[in-house]
Each structure stands twice: as structure tokens, then as C-alpha cells.
Design a protein around this motif. Structure first.
Motif, mmCIF file in Angstrom:
data_model
loop_
_atom_site.group_PDB
_atom_site.id
_atom_site.type_symbol
_atom_site.label_atom_id
_atom_site.label_comp_id
_atom_site.label_asym_id
_atom_site.label_seq_id
_atom_site.Cartn_x
_atom_site.Cartn_y
_atom_site.Cartn_z
ATOM 1 N N VAL A 48 -14.172 29.334 -5.365
ATOM 2 C CA VAL A 48 -14.063 29.903 -4.020
ATOM 3 C C VAL A 48 -14.011 31.429 -4.089
ATOM 4 C CG1 VAL A 48 -12.663 30.056 -1.929
ATOM 5 C CG2 VAL A 48 -12.888 27.862 -3.128
ATOM 6 N N ALA A 49 -13.101 31.951 -4.908
ATOM 7 C CA ALA A 49 -12.936 33.400 -4.984
ATOM 8 C C ALA A 49 -12.119 33.754 -6.210
ATOM 9 C CB ALA A 49 -12.247 33.935 -3.729
ATOM 10 N N ALA A 50 -12.285 35.009 -6.660
ATOM 11 C CA ALA A 50 -11.497 35.503 -7.780
ATOM 12 C C ALA A 50 -11.298 37.002 -7.615
ATOM 13 C CB ALA A 50 -12.179 35.200 -9.107
ATOM 14 N N ILE A 51 -10.238 37.500 -8.271
ATOM 15 C CA ILE A 51 -9.899 38.912 -8.112
ATOM 16 C C ILE A 51 -9.283 39.454 -9.390
ATOM 17 C CG2 ILE A 51 -7.626 38.361 -7.127
ATOM 18 C CD1 ILE A 51 -8.074 40.780 -5.215
ATOM 19 N N SER A 52 -9.669 40.664 -9.749
ATOM 20 C CA SER A 52 -9.134 41.302 -10.940
ATOM 21 C C SER A 52 -7.839 42.031 -10.617
ATOM 22 C CB SER A 52 -10.159 42.288 -11.490
ATOM 23 O OG SER A 52 -10.329 43.362 -10.582
ATOM 24 N N TRP A 53 -7.207 42.582 -11.640
ATOM 25 C CA TRP A 53 -5.921 43.234 -11.464
ATOM 26 C C TRP A 53 -5.996 44.416 -10.506
ATOM 27 C CZ3 TRP A 53 -5.117 48.368 -12.586
ATOM 28 C CH2 TRP A 53 -6.150 49.010 -13.289
ATOM 29 N N ASN A 54 -7.155 45.075 -10.454
ATOM 30 C CA ASN A 54 -7.291 46.272 -9.605
ATOM 31 C C ASN A 54 -7.951 45.975 -8.265
ATOM 32 O OD1 ASN A 54 -9.868 45.760 -10.438
ATOM 33 N ND2 ASN A 54 -10.296 47.816 -11.195
ATOM 34 N N GLY A 55 -8.109 44.685 -7.943
ATOM 35 C CA GLY A 55 -8.597 44.321 -6.616
ATOM 36 C C GLY A 55 -10.080 44.066 -6.492
ATOM 37 N N ALA A 56 -10.812 44.164 -7.575
ATOM 38 C CA ALA A 56 -12.245 43.855 -7.518
ATOM 39 C C ALA A 56 -12.412 42.353 -7.334
ATOM 40 C CB ALA A 56 -12.928 44.320 -8.796
ATOM 41 N N ALA A 57 -13.107 41.976 -6.257
ATOM 42 C CA ALA A 57 -13.158 40.563 -5.879
ATOM 43 C C ALA A 57 -14.572 39.999 -5.925
ATOM 44 C CB ALA A 57 -12.591 40.387 -4.480
ATOM 45 N N SER A 58 -14.627 38.724 -6.238
ATOM 46 C CA SER A 58 -15.866 37.953 -6.141
ATOM 47 C C SER A 58 -15.572 36.779 -5.226
ATOM 48 C CB SER A 58 -16.303 37.447 -7.512
ATOM 49 O OG SER A 58 -16.631 38.512 -8.364
ATOM 50 N N VAL A 59 -16.381 36.601 -4.217
ATOM 51 C CA VAL A 59 -16.126 35.573 -3.215
ATOM 52 C C VAL A 59 -17.399 34.789 -2.939
ATOM 53 C CG1 VAL A 59 -15.355 35.106 -0.872
ATOM 54 C CG2 VAL A 59 -14.350 37.010 -2.155
#
Length: 119
Positions: A48-59
Motif C-alpha cells: 500500500v505505502a512505505a516511508i523512509s526515516w526522513n519522510g520520503a514516501a512511496s504510495v
């Protein structure tokens, strides 16, 4: 070791909104890539979605993912929900981002929270 606990699931009407939360144990939350998957009976777990520690997201799709590193929490904001969004939603954590859309590469999982969208 990371323990994940989801909350916020429930029954929502078509077109409505819901926010899922996932609280992680441990002191190295910011070191983990965090994600949300969903699963319906008889089907594989779906990214569904993922996010790195600094807020970079893949949705994938209409939802929004965010994280609060100070409180070890990751969120999934679900807006304009549809019946096909009905599923069990799982929070997950992994080190590294490679193959992030493949559920088999994730290291830790929550117990899941049911989301049901009614018409």
C-alpha cells in the motif's frame, strides 16, 4: 527486535475517511523503513505505502503515509475509501529499501487491523 501494534481500523462508509496508526517498540525506530500492506482472503499481501526515516514516501493508490519518529508511530490516512479497500491492514518494518513492494522482504509485522468499507 521490533514490535508493531496497529490501531484505527473499523467500519467506514464508502467515500469516508479513516486513519490507521502503528506504534513501534524499541529505540531505533528511525532506522527502519516503515510500510503498510493489506490482505484479503485467498490473496497475497499487497503493498500500500512505505516511508523512509526522513519522510520520503512511496504510495500505491489514494492513501497517504506519514511518520512521527519522536513517537515511534507511522500513519496511513485513508480518504475517499471504496469497497475494494476492505481488507486487513498490516504495518511492517524493514532495514533497507530494496524490493520494498514485496512483502517477503519485510522483517517485522504487526497483528493487523480490519478495515471494512460499506456502501
Amino acid at each position: 527486535q521490533v514490535q508493531l501494534v496497529e490501531s484505527g481500523g473499523g467500519l467506514v462508509q464508502t467515500g469516508g475517511s479513516l486513519r490507521l496508526s502503528c506504534v513501534a517498540s524499541g529505540r531505533t525506530f528511525s532506522a527502519y523503513y516503515m510500510g503498510w500492506f493489506r490482505q484479503t482472503p485467498g490473496k497475497e499481501r499487497e503493498f500500500v505505502a512505505a516511508i523512509s526515516w526522513n519522510g520520503a514516501a512511496s504510495v500505491k493508490g489514494r492513501f497517504t503515509i506519514s511518520r512521527d519518529n519522536a513517537n515511534n508511530t507511522v500513519y496511513l490516512q485513508m480518504n475517499s475509501v471504496k469497497s475494494e479497500d476492505t481488507a486487513v491492514y498490516y504495518c511492517a518494518a524493514k532495514r533497507g529499501t530494496i524490493y520494498y513492494s514485496d512483502y517477503r522482504t519485510w522483517d517485522y509485522w504487526g497483528q493487523g487491523t480490519q478495515v471494512t468499507v460499506s456502501s
